[in-house]
Design an enzyme around this catalytic site. Structure first.
Site, PDB file in Angstrom:
ATOM      1  CB  CYS A 162       3.738   5.119  -5.358  1.00  0.00           C
ATOM      2  SG  CYS A 162       4.482   6.016  -6.727  1.00  0.00           S
ATOM      3  CG  HIS A 302       6.159   6.120   0.528  1.00  0.00           C
ATOM      4  ND1 HIS A 302       5.937   5.105  -0.377  1.00  0.00           N
ATOM      5  CD2 HIS A 302       6.062   7.276  -0.185  1.00  0.00           C
ATOM      6  CE1 HIS A 302       5.718   5.612  -1.580  1.00  0.00           C
ATOM      7  NE2 HIS A 302       5.788   6.929  -1.492  1.00  0.00           N
ATOM      8  CD  GLU A 313       6.901   7.479   5.457  1.00  0.00           C
ATOM      9  OE1 GLU A 313       6.651   6.284   5.725  1.00  0.00           O
ATOM     10  OE2 GLU A 313       7.617   7.825   4.497  1.00  0.00           O
ATOM     11  CE  LYS A 332       9.665   3.963  -2.236  1.00  0.00           C
ATOM     12  NZ  LYS A 332       9.003   3.562  -0.973  1.00  0.00           N
ATOM     13  CG  HIS A 337       9.490   5.446  -5.818  1.00  0.00           C
ATOM     14  ND1 HIS A 337       8.741   4.318  -5.510  1.00  0.00           N
ATOM     15  CD2 HIS A 337       8.651   6.514  -5.606  1.00  0.00           C
ATOM     16  CE1 HIS A 337       7.536   4.686  -5.135  1.00  0.00           C
ATOM     17  NE2 HIS A 337       7.454   6.006  -5.182  1.00  0.00           N
ATOM     18  CG  PHE A 396       1.299  11.106  -7.701  1.00  0.00           C
ATOM     19  CD1 PHE A 396       2.126  11.493  -6.670  1.00  0.00           C
ATOM     20  CD2 PHE A 396       1.722  11.347  -9.000  1.00  0.00           C
ATOM     21  CE1 PHE A 396       3.343  12.109  -6.909  1.00  0.00           C
ATOM     22  CE2 PHE A 396       2.939  11.963  -9.263  1.00  0.00           C
ATOM     23  CZ  PHE A 396       3.752  12.341  -8.211  1.00  0.00           C
TER      24      PHE A 396
END
Length: 419
Positions: A162, A302, A313, A332, A337, A396
């Site tokens: 991502c 994010h 985060e 988002k 996403h 990831f």
């Protein structure tokens, strides 16, 4: 240090197409999240998702090559054409073919792979297409863009989950700063809405679920969040050295003044809970741009709407900014996403926040999680004039990317437009 400015944007997202429509939707709260149509491949795989609005791919999809292209390649070509047109660039006329590069991230043509595996299982080896390989290779979006537009400079793909779209931008900045090219088309293209890919997230219980209203399902930093919404999309930016842009009289949306790229080295899927990896990444971006944390007035997080990710985060932002408290939001909530593409759309939103002085809010943030103590932009856009804006993307494998944006070194491109 060579200044790098954004002179063009090509955006194809669940909330719309093009920078004016997309940024307007992010300000106005237009959601792109819905239930799958009954005839869509993921209708029985996910409860909801972010689907692209209808768009005309023109000759890209209707020609002979279009029949063997994965959707990721088609989306990349559509957005590349839009980004180049927005920048006013024509390869071979106002940019030399060897002085422009292409870097496009993404998972690759996994939908093509699924289709071919099923075909072989049903009809045997003769059913496997000789075009399978060019359908699934992750470098094909970049390669096909280069072929279509006659680009002969540095061409590559990025596969950092991502974070891949944001890392493509960071790599583009590095290329221009090094003097290897004058222009880079960079970003990501993702088409993950097919059964196997969607079901791996659903079976991991990572996706938002049990929402009567799909538009309320993605809710970063909210106490009721219970997963992210999987979406498709493509987004490409044209990065250009300010000197090259000025020579041809081109304006810029914003400069990419710095970037940070590092790794958590912690876990294949979970973020480092103490936030130290992501915080270090943000500090790398500050150092790269020679900017102090207190000069950064806005962070596009994010913020995927997962329990662990949003808290990690938030902790990282607190560590990176120490005493200062920037405004924070996650777009988002509206787009879902889009995997690697999300970081590019969020980079565009951050650039436009600097450009217009309007900060998009986190919609659906009704009851902020006390574990996420940030200066959240909520309910409506906030008028501000951030000197710099930061955009975070995490993937990831512990992949972290932070991009830092400031006013353009060239003439500003869209000051005064009504959003």
């Amino acid at each position: 240090m060579t200044a790098v400015t954004i002179t063009g944007m090509g955006l194809l997202t669940p909330v719309g197409r093009g920078v004016t429509e997309v940024f307007g939707a992010l300000l106005q709260g237009k959601s792109g999240i819905s239930r799958p149509p009954a005839d869509h491949p993921v209708a029985n795989s996910v409860e909801l998702a972010g689907f692209l609005p209808p768009f005309d791919a023109g000759k890209i999809a209707s020609g002979p090559d279009g029949k063997v292209m994965d959707r990721t390649v088609i989306l990349a070509q559509v957005t590349a054409a839009e980004a180049l047109a927005d920048a006013g660039l024509v390869v071979g006329e106002n940019v030399e073919p060897e002085r422009i590069g292409v870097i496009i991230g993404g998972v690759g043509g996994m939908a093509t792979l699924e289709t071919q595996v099923l075909a072989r299982a049903e009809r045997g080896r003769a059913a496997v297409s000789p075009y399978l390989l060019t359908g699934i290779l992750p470098n094909m979006p970049a390669a096909r863009v280069a072929i279509r537009f006659g680009i002969r400079g540095y061409t590559s793909s990025v596969g950092t989950a991502c974070a891949s779209g944001a890392q493509a931008i960071a790599d583009g900045v590095r290329l221009i700063r090094s003097g290897e090219v004058d222009v880079v088309i960079c970003g990501a293209s993702e088409a993950p809405l097919f059964p196997t890919f969607a079901e791996t997230f659903a079976n991991a219980r990572a996706l938002a679920r049990n929402w009567d209203d799909p538009t309320e399902a993605s809710r970063p930093f909210d106490l009721r969040r219970n997963g992210f919404v999987l979406s498709e999309g493509a987004a490409l930016l044209v990065l250009e050295s300010a000197e090259h842009a000025s020579r041809r009289g081109a304006g810029g949306y914003a400069d990419v003044v710095g970037y940070g790229v590092n790794a958590d080295a912690h876990h294949p899927t979970a973020p480092r809970p103490d936030g130290t990896g992501a915080a270090a990444c943000m500090r790398l971006a500050f150092a790269s741009g020679n900017v102090l944390p207190e000069q950064v007035g806005y962070v596009n997080a994010h913020g995927t709407s997962t329990k662990l990710g949003d808290v990690a985060e938030s902790v990282a932002i607190g560590l990176a900014f120490k005493g200062s408290s920037p405004a924070v939001s996650s777009t988002k909530a509206l787009t879902g996403h889009m995997l690697g593409t999300s970081g590019v759309v969020e980079a565009a939103a951050s650039a436009m926040a600097v450009n217009t002085g309007l900060l998009p809010p986190t919609y659906n943030l009704e009851d902020p999680d006390p574990a996420c103590p940030l200066d959240h932009v909520r309910k409506e856009p906030r008028e501000a004039r951030p000197q710099y804006a930061l955009s975070n993307s995490f993937g990831f494998g512990g992949q972290n990317v932070s991009l830092l944006f400031g006013p353009p070194s060239t003439q500003i491109k869209s000051e005064g437009e009504v959003w």
